[in-house]
Motif scaffolding. Structure first.
Motif, PDB file in Angstrom:
ATOM      1  N   LEU A  97       0.786  -1.235   0.127  1.00 45.12           N
ATOM      2  CA  LEU A  97      -0.146  -0.149  -0.051  1.00 45.12           C
ATOM      3  C   LEU A  97       0.957   1.134   0.232  1.00 45.12           C
ATOM      4  CD1 LEU A  97      -2.690  -0.792   2.561  1.00 45.12           C
ATOM      5  CD2 LEU A  97      -3.098  -0.684   0.063  1.00 45.12           C
ATOM      6  N   SER A  98       0.565   2.216  -0.910  1.00 45.97           N
ATOM      7  CA  SER A  98       1.109   3.634  -0.991  1.00 45.97           C
ATOM      8  C   SER A  98       1.093   4.470   0.337  1.00 45.97           C
ATOM      9  CB  SER A  98       0.828   4.150  -2.262  1.00 45.97           C
ATOM     10  OG  SER A  98      -0.338   4.659  -2.135  1.00 45.97           O
ATOM     11  N   ASP A  99       1.768   5.406   0.385  1.00 37.42           N
ATOM     12  CA  ASP A  99       1.660   6.413   1.375  1.00 37.42           C
ATOM     13  C   ASP A  99       0.258   7.027   1.266  1.00 37.42           C
ATOM     14  OD1 ASP A  99       2.757   8.366   3.620  1.00 37.42           O
ATOM     15  OD2 ASP A  99       2.338   9.642   2.313  1.00 37.42           O
ATOM     16  N   GLU A 100      -0.018   7.322   0.011  1.00 39.05           N
ATOM     17  CA  GLU A 100      -1.392   8.149  -0.392  1.00 39.05           C
ATOM     18  C   GLU A 100      -2.509   7.397   0.130  1.00 39.05           C
ATOM     19  OE1 GLU A 100      -3.853  10.045  -4.099  1.00 39.05           O
ATOM     20  OE2 GLU A 100      -1.739   9.139  -4.435  1.00 39.05           O
ATOM     21  N   GLU A 101      -2.547   5.722  -0.128  1.00 38.95           N
ATOM     22  CA  GLU A 101      -3.719   4.879   0.177  1.00 38.95           C
ATOM     23  C   GLU A 101      -3.872   4.823   1.480  1.00 38.95           C
ATOM     24  OE1 GLU A 101      -3.494   1.714  -3.469  1.00 38.95           O
ATOM     25  OE2 GLU A 101      -1.814   1.748  -2.057  1.00 38.95           O
ATOM     26  N   VAL A 102      -2.734   4.605   2.166  1.00 39.75           N
ATOM     27  CA  VAL A 102      -2.800   4.596   3.639  1.00 39.75           C
ATOM     28  C   VAL A 102      -3.344   5.634   4.336  1.00 39.75           C
ATOM     29  CG1 VAL A 102      -1.494   4.240   5.849  1.00 39.75           C
ATOM     30  CG2 VAL A 102      -0.835   2.993   4.047  1.00 39.75           C
ATOM     31  N   ARG A 103      -2.849   6.987   3.936  1.00 41.58           N
ATOM     32  CA  ARG A 103      -3.033   8.069   4.470  1.00 41.58           C
ATOM     33  C   ARG A 103      -4.720   8.492   4.203  1.00 41.58           C
ATOM     34  NH1 ARG A 103       0.704  11.677   6.475  1.00 41.58           N
ATOM     35  NH2 ARG A 103       2.790  10.723   6.206  1.00 41.58           N
ATOM     36  N   ASP A 104      -5.311   7.976   2.918  1.00 41.73           N
ATOM     37  CA  ASP A 104      -6.461   8.367   2.732  1.00 41.73           C
ATOM     38  C   ASP A 104      -7.292   7.486   3.645  1.00 41.73           C
ATOM     39  OD1 ASP A 104      -8.793   9.044   1.012  1.00 41.73           O
ATOM     40  OD2 ASP A 104      -8.694   7.161   0.107  1.00 41.73           O
ATOM     41  N   ASN A 105      -6.931   6.089   4.020  1.00 42.68           N
ATOM     42  CA  ASN A 105      -8.115   5.443   4.941  1.00 42.68           C
ATOM     43  C   ASN A 105      -7.960   6.067   6.152  1.00 42.68           C
ATOM     44  OD1 ASN A 105      -7.811   1.768   5.824  1.00 42.68           O
ATOM     45  ND2 ASN A 105      -9.614   2.987   4.837  1.00 42.68           N
ATOM     46  N   PHE A 106      -6.703   6.384   6.708  1.00 43.77           N
ATOM     47  CA  PHE A 106      -6.810   7.203   7.972  1.00 43.77           C
ATOM     48  C   PHE A 106      -7.545   8.656   8.099  1.00 43.77           C
ATOM     49  CE2 PHE A 106      -3.680   4.211   9.542  1.00 43.77           C
ATOM     50  CZ  PHE A 106      -3.721   4.041  10.717  1.00 43.77           C
TER      51      PHE A 106
END
Length: 285
Positions: A97-106
């Protein structure tokens, strides 16, 4: 039972949120329901009325949340029960998972509910009453699901701040409950709702198998009824001293017991090692 409480429900255009809104309205409660699309709310639950206020709201926008809370108070005069239900599932291992994907979920699953809490808390403090439900997941209590680590971590975060919130608001007669649903027959696992990694890595066989099972076998065959979950939330909202932790579903209960057993075994197997770090009085200098 009071039928005049004002509920504020996020993520209300489908799934558990929509089932709850319809159940509340049918039972005489007043409801503010939020979604990114106000049209979907009106289509599913009806237009603005004395009992219902559909609102377009992006939980990741602090100002947007602030405005929605203010509109609800202006319309109904108060907010008595909040349900932080907005969120989405994310499938992918920690590596892929990319940083962008993770931050979007959080941003949606963690910072969104915090935005809501920040703006409803002053109203509840001043009226000296209220109840905040934070909808986590059984994955927010037991994280042993390969490929769901980030999603589980967002739900663990909800559990953590819910426990603190319960203590912080206790003096104002405001309750907080973190809800751990098991598998409910909603569109949570359906295409368009759950997100998957843009760059999957084939080496992660267990994660791919888990992903396939959830999206192909479990979706549509979940054992729990969202209508009954809505009834359970209403029941807990009317309790004088509601629990901080609420597990919904026989599957959630079973997984919780398994986790508790695992923790007890871990504590027991290393108890002496754990206690060995204590500073002995006569060794102090």
């Amino acid at each position: 039972m009071s039928t005049k409480k004002v509920w504020f429900v996020t993520g209300a255009s489908k799934g558990l949120g929509l089932a709850l809104v319809k159940k509340l309205l049918a039972n005489g409660y007043r409801v503010a329901a939020t979604s990114r699309s106000v049209e979907s709310l009106i289509h599913e639950a009806g237009p603005v009325s004395e009992e219902f206020l559909p609102l377009a709201m992006d939980v990741t926008s602090d100002n947007n949340v602030k405005e929605a809370v203010a509109k609800t108070v202006d319309h109904f005069g108060s907010i008595d029960v909040v349900v932080n239900n907005a969120g989405f599932g994310l499938v992918g291992t920690l590596e892929e998972l990319s940083d962008e994907e993770v931050r979007d979920n959080f941003n949606v699953n963690v910072f969104g509910p915090l935005n809501v809490i920040r703006h409803v808390a002053p109203h509840m403090r001043h009226q000296k009453s209220g109840h905040i439900f934070n909808i986590s997941s059984i994955g927010g209590y037991s994280g042993g699901f390969p490929g769901f680590g980030i999603y589980c971590s967002t739900k663990f975060a909800m559990a953590g701040f819910s426990e603190a919130l319960a203590e912080e608001m206790k003096g104002f007669n405001v309750h907080a409950t973190v809800v751990y649903p098991g598998y409910f027959r909603t569109n949570f696992l359906s295409k368009g709702s759950i997100k998957t990694s843009a760059s999957p890595i084939d080496d992660y066989k267990s994660a791919r198998e888990s992903e396939k099972a959830h999206l192909n076998q479990i979706d549509g065959n979940q054992s729990n009824d969202p209508e009954k979950a809505a009834e359970a939330l209403i029941t807990v909202s009317e309790q004088a001293d509601p629990a901080v932790h609420l597990f919904l579903g026989a599957d959630a209960s079973e997984i919780a017991h398994q986790k508790i057993k695992l923790i007890e075994e871990a504590l027991s197997s290393n108890e002496q090692l754990s206690k060995s770090t204590l500073i002995v009085a006569d060794q102090k200098q």
